[in-house]
Design a protein around this motif. Structure first.
Motif, PDB file in Angstrom:
ATOM      1  N   THR A 392       7.198   5.146   9.671  1.00 57.30           N
ATOM      2  CA  THR A 392       6.114   4.674   8.810  1.00 57.30           C
ATOM      3  C   THR A 392       6.637   4.569   7.380  1.00 57.30           C
ATOM      4  OG1 THR A 392       5.340   6.891   8.253  1.00 57.30           O
ATOM      5  CG2 THR A 392       4.386   5.843  10.231  1.00 57.30           C
ATOM      6  N   ILE A 393       5.907   3.866   6.536  1.00 57.95           N
ATOM      7  CA  ILE A 393       6.297   3.738   5.133  1.00 57.95           C
ATOM      8  C   ILE A 393       6.360   5.114   4.475  1.00 57.95           C
ATOM      9  CG2 ILE A 393       5.640   2.769   2.901  1.00 57.95           C
ATOM     10  CD1 ILE A 393       6.650   0.745   5.095  1.00 57.95           C
ATOM     11  N   GLY A 394       5.386   5.956   4.798  1.00 57.39           N
ATOM     12  CA  GLY A 394       5.377   7.301   4.234  1.00 57.39           C
ATOM     13  C   GLY A 394       6.626   8.084   4.594  1.00 57.39           C
ATOM     14  N   ARG A 395       7.036   8.001   5.849  1.00 57.73           N
ATOM     15  CA  ARG A 395       8.219   8.752   6.280  1.00 57.73           C
ATOM     16  C   ARG A 395       9.488   8.186   5.644  1.00 57.73           C
ATOM     17  NH1 ARG A 395      10.278   9.951  12.514  1.00 57.73           N
ATOM     18  NH2 ARG A 395      12.096  11.212  11.901  1.00 57.73           N
ATOM     19  N   ILE A 396       9.546   6.870   5.478  1.00 55.46           N
ATOM     20  CA  ILE A 396      10.720   6.237   4.852  1.00 55.46           C
ATOM     21  C   ILE A 396      10.904   6.751   3.423  1.00 55.46           C
ATOM     22  CG2 ILE A 396      11.562   4.044   3.901  1.00 55.46           C
ATOM     23  CD1 ILE A 396      10.359   2.703   6.439  1.00 55.46           C
ATOM     24  N   ILE A 397       9.810   6.796   2.671  1.00 58.92           N
ATOM     25  CA  ILE A 397       9.899   7.229   1.273  1.00 58.92           C
ATOM     26  C   ILE A 397      10.137   8.738   1.181  1.00 58.92           C
ATOM     27  CG2 ILE A 397       8.650   7.373  -0.922  1.00 58.92           C
ATOM     28  CD1 ILE A 397       7.144   4.819  -0.088  1.00 58.92           C
ATOM     29  N   PRO A 426      -0.661  -0.193  -2.503  1.00 59.22           N
ATOM     30  CA  PRO A 426      -1.856   0.601  -2.184  1.00 59.22           C
ATOM     31  C   PRO A 426      -1.496   1.784  -1.294  1.00 59.22           C
ATOM     32  CG  PRO A 426      -1.816  -1.438  -0.913  1.00 59.22           C
ATOM     33  CD  PRO A 426      -0.697  -1.537  -1.897  1.00 59.22           C
ATOM     34  N   SER A 427      -2.245   2.858  -1.435  1.00 58.88           N
ATOM     35  CA  SER A 427      -1.951   4.079  -0.682  1.00 58.88           C
ATOM     36  C   SER A 427      -2.116   3.895   0.819  1.00 58.88           C
ATOM     37  CB  SER A 427      -2.857   5.217  -1.161  1.00 58.88           C
ATOM     38  OG  SER A 427      -4.228   4.874  -0.984  1.00 58.88           O
ATOM     39  N   ASP A 428      -2.906   2.890   1.246  1.00 64.74           N
ATOM     40  CA  ASP A 428      -3.136   2.736   2.681  1.00 64.74           C
ATOM     41  C   ASP A 428      -1.929   2.168   3.440  1.00 64.74           C
ATOM     42  OD1 ASP A 428      -3.178   0.071   1.950  1.00 64.74           O
ATOM     43  OD2 ASP A 428      -5.303  -0.236   2.393  1.00 64.74           O
ATOM     44  N   VAL A 429      -0.849   1.793   2.728  1.00 62.00           N
ATOM     45  CA  VAL A 429       0.356   1.342   3.445  1.00 62.00           C
ATOM     46  C   VAL A 429       1.157   2.522   3.967  1.00 62.00           C
ATOM     47  CG1 VAL A 429       0.508  -0.708   1.968  1.00 62.00           C
ATOM     48  CG2 VAL A 429       1.966   1.255   1.478  1.00 62.00           C
ATOM     49  N   VAL A 430       0.790   3.727   3.575  1.00 66.17           N
ATOM     50  CA  VAL A 430       1.595   4.910   3.881  1.00 66.17           C
ATOM     51  C   VAL A 430       1.785   5.107   5.380  1.00 66.17           C
ATOM     52  CG1 VAL A 430      -0.302   6.591   3.917  1.00 66.17           C
ATOM     53  CG2 VAL A 430       1.985   7.302   3.167  1.00 66.17           C
ATOM     54  N   ASP A 431       0.810   4.721   6.181  1.00 63.19           N
ATOM     55  CA  ASP A 431       0.904   4.918   7.625  1.00 63.19           C
ATOM     56  C   ASP A 431       1.234   3.624   8.376  1.00 63.19           C
ATOM     57  OD1 ASP A 431       0.293   7.699   7.567  1.00 63.19           O
ATOM     58  OD2 ASP A 431      -1.807   7.179   7.207  1.00 63.19           O
ATOM     59  N   ARG A 432       1.605   2.590   7.642  1.00 62.35           N
ATOM     60  CA  ARG A 432       1.974   1.324   8.278  1.00 62.35           C
ATOM     61  C   ARG A 432       3.480   1.256   8.490  1.00 62.35           C
ATOM     62  NH1 ARG A 432      -1.214  -2.807   4.443  1.00 62.35           N
ATOM     63  NH2 ARG A 432      -0.273  -4.385   5.772  1.00 62.35           N
ATOM     64  N   SER A 433       3.917   0.290   9.291  1.00 64.62           N
ATOM     65  CA  SER A 433       5.350   0.112   9.554  1.00 64.62           C
ATOM     66  C   SER A 433       5.902  -1.003   8.668  1.00 64.62           C
ATOM     67  CB  SER A 433       5.572  -0.248  11.026  1.00 64.62           C
ATOM     68  OG  SER A 433       5.097  -1.569  11.277  1.00 64.62           O
ATOM     69  N   ARG A 442       8.048  -4.777   1.142  1.00 68.70           N
ATOM     70  CA  ARG A 442       9.146  -3.971   1.687  1.00 68.70           C
ATOM     71  C   ARG A 442      10.153  -3.610   0.596  1.00 68.70           C
ATOM     72  NH1 ARG A 442       8.549  -7.291   6.626  1.00 68.70           N
ATOM     73  NH2 ARG A 442      10.096  -8.768   5.850  1.00 68.70           N
ATOM     74  N   GLN A 443      10.428  -4.559  -0.297  1.00 74.41           N
ATOM     75  CA  GLN A 443      11.388  -4.243  -1.361  1.00 74.41           C
ATOM     76  C   GLN A 443      10.808  -3.206  -2.316  1.00 74.41           C
ATOM     77  OE1 GLN A 443      14.390  -4.011  -1.515  1.00 74.41           O
ATOM     78  NE2 GLN A 443      15.252  -5.969  -2.171  1.00 74.41           N
ATOM     79  N   ARG A 444       9.491  -3.226  -2.515  1.00 78.75           N
ATOM     80  CA  ARG A 444       8.851  -2.181  -3.332  1.00 78.75           C
ATOM     81  C   ARG A 444       8.996  -0.809  -2.665  1.00 78.75           C
ATOM     82  NH1 ARG A 444       5.135  -4.100  -7.319  1.00 78.75           N
ATOM     83  NH2 ARG A 444       5.072  -6.377  -7.331  1.00 78.75           N
TER      84      ARG A 444
END
Length: 552
Positions: A392-397, A426-433, A442-444
């Motif tokens: 997920t985006i959260g795990r990547i960061i 937005p914070s809701d991308v945290v659980d997205r792929s 993605r670059q952000r």
């Protein structure tokens, strides 16, 4: 340029009210919505817009090369006197290649890796009756030579992987024009190439199409390139044509807000370095030591079985002051990426030294190297391949925070949300792929991961070259803002001088592994001294069109 390329009123291609839709798991949607345009005989028409604007879908509809889930829902596509929407697949095969040629974007995915390039050109000639078995060899070599490929007999016997990116793209040009078609669809034909190679390819297409009278439908996200090469421009946004007209008219007096935004976002060498509140470019805080000093760094490879060594970088020297951006520019093979990898200590220099805060990075022990890796972070060119698609985006960061044991799970989660806010996601991308995000988003994410450990230096290797011009501008503004807020230093690797003009304080120009010129941003762009620097500047698409009047 004539605004009426067809005095007899009979354009070569006429598209009316075209609607193209795709069916997916969540139903169907239209990617092209009621599009109408003309291409005159011998005319070049450019279609510009961001990814997802529908420009490539529209172009592929002309030759009915849509994905299996796509179809033309309405409208007509008339090529001369024939409506191509009514033709069978067998009838279309006699049109594709013979009457309408195609130069696609990525040569590695559009050339057969298991076939020699000459055989692929020959296949096109034989399929469309443009050559016989007796003369196909000669005509193949002629087609390769016409596309500007040196030693065509030798190159014809090579496989795609044995050619450079520029030569592979020329092979696609040779295939697209081999049968002397009446219309050539060029879909982002040079987007992955350096500016000098890009200019050579486009000049070659111009010469060949002028010689045989071929019309060109040029698909591009590069407004400057469209301005330089096309008589007319079509601007697409969200599947619709929002504006079209003669090039000069659209550029000088854009009517639609989206066109104005595209023009405003396009980087040009006439633009000055952005200033977000940090010290003006060209200034150096007297007495403050440089963050990085590179001294005579050289990298030489000695491949097995080859007598000749490869000199990837030779005697490279430069400094990176604190809080500044140093750009290294040059064509593919110039040594700029090798230089960045030596600085990241991903590869060791053969000789010379690289120091970080006065310490030679080659002499760092395990603990010192771990601290160095936290303080120097990379951002790569392709945000999709540099992000784990299974995370997920959260795990990547969070990953670098967890690896270096920064905080507990709740603290790391809070830091991830803070980083998303910093890069305007937005914070809701945290659980997205990653697959659920756009290229710019993605670059952000990649930038958020890079700043997670509060580094001093970020090494950006072509960080915006894969992005559309408007997204590119957003990322450059983001980097500039983060530099001002966090005091970051950047090493910015790029082949795009127009982008470098916007972001860099200092510029190093590399050629054949060496720095041939290094100076402040203003000096490099305002008073280039080396012939190679002047060549690079002169190769930027549309550079004449965007120069201030005082430069003329």
């Amino acid at each position: 340029m004539s605004e009426s390329p067809d005095p007899d009123g009979r354009p070569l291609l006429t598209v009316d009210d075209l609607v193209v839709g795709f069916t997916g798991p969540n139903g169907s949607s239209d990617a092209v919505k009621g599009v109408s345009f003309r291409v005159g005989r011998g005319e070049t028409v450019a279609v510009v817009g961001e990814s997802g604007s529908g420009k490539s879908t529209m172009a592929m509809s002309v030759i009915r090369l849509l994905a299996a889930n796509g179809r033309i829902r309405a409208g007509s596509i008339r090529f001369e006197d024939t409506d191509l929407t009514t033709k069978s697949e067998a009838e279309l095969r006699s049109v594709r290649g013979r009457l309408i040629g195609l130069v696609p974007q990525d040569p590695m995915s559009n050339l057969n890796p298991s076939m020699k390039v000459g055989a692929q050109v020959a296949e096109t000639l034989l399929t469309h009756g443009a050559a016989t078995k007796r003369d196909v060899r000669r005509k193949t070599h002629d087609a390769l030579a016409a596309a500007g490929i040196p030693e065509p007999e030798h190159r014809a016997a090579q496989y795609p992987h044995e050619l450079s990116g520029g030569l592979r793209q020329r092979v696609l040009v040779a295939i697209g024009l081999a049968c002397r078609p009446k219309l050539l669809i060029a879909d982002e034909p040079t987007s992955a190439l350096d500016v000098t190679v890009q200019r050579m390819i486009l000049d070659q297409i111009d010469r060949m199409t002028a010689e045989i009278g071929t019309s060109v439908l040029l698909i591009t996200h590069d407004l400057a390139l469209a301005a330089e090469r096309a008589e007319r421009i079509i601007v697409m946004n969200k599947g619709e044509i929002v504006e079209q007209g003669p090039t000069g008219q659209v550029l000088a007096d854009p009517r639609h807000q989206y066109t104005k935004a595209l023009i405003e976002a396009a980087p040009t060498i006439a633009a000055a370095r952005a200033d977000s509140g940090h010290a003006a470019h060209g200034e150096h805080n007297d007495g403050e030591p440089n963050l990085v000093e590179v001294r005579e760094a050289t990298k030489i490879y000695r491949p097995r079985g080859r007598r000749k060594e490869i000199r990837a970088a030779v005697g490279v020297s430069f400094e990176i002051p604190r809080g500044k951006t140093v750009a290294v520019v040059g064509e593919s093979g110039s040594g700029k990426t090798t230089t960045s990898r030596m600085l990241l200590r991903l590869i060791e220099p053969s000789s010379g030294s690289i120091s970080f805060e006065g310490q030679d990075i080659a002499a760092m022990g395990k603990a010192q190297l771990a601290r160095f890796r936290q303080r120097v972070q990379p951002v790569f060119q392709d945000p999709y391949s540099s992000l784990n698609p299974m995370y997920t985006i959260g795990r990547i960061i969070e990953e670098p925070l967890a690896f270096y044991k920064r905080g507990d799970k709740n603290e790391r989660r809070a830091r991830v949300l803070e980083l998303l806010e910093q890069v305007a996601l937005p914070s809701d991308v945290v659980d997205r792929s990653p697959a659920e995000l756009s290229g710019g988003q993605r670059q952000r994410v990649a930038i958020a991961r890079a700043i997670a450990l509060n580094p001093d230096l970020i090494v950006c290797d072509e960080p915006v070259s894969a992005l559309d011009v408007m997204v590119q501008a957003q990322i450059l503004r983001l980097l500039d803002r983060l530099q001002a807020e966090l005091g970051l230093s950047f090493l910015f690797i790029s082949h795009d001088l127009a982008v470098v003009r916007l972001i860099a304080d200092y510029v190093c120009v590399m050629k054949d592994g060496e720095i041939v010129e290094a100076d402040t941003n203003d000096e490099i762009f305002g008073n280039p001294r080396h012939p190679y620097t002047r060549k690079l500047l002169g190769s930027i698409p549309g550079h004449e069109l965007f120069q201030p009047a005082s430069d003329n």
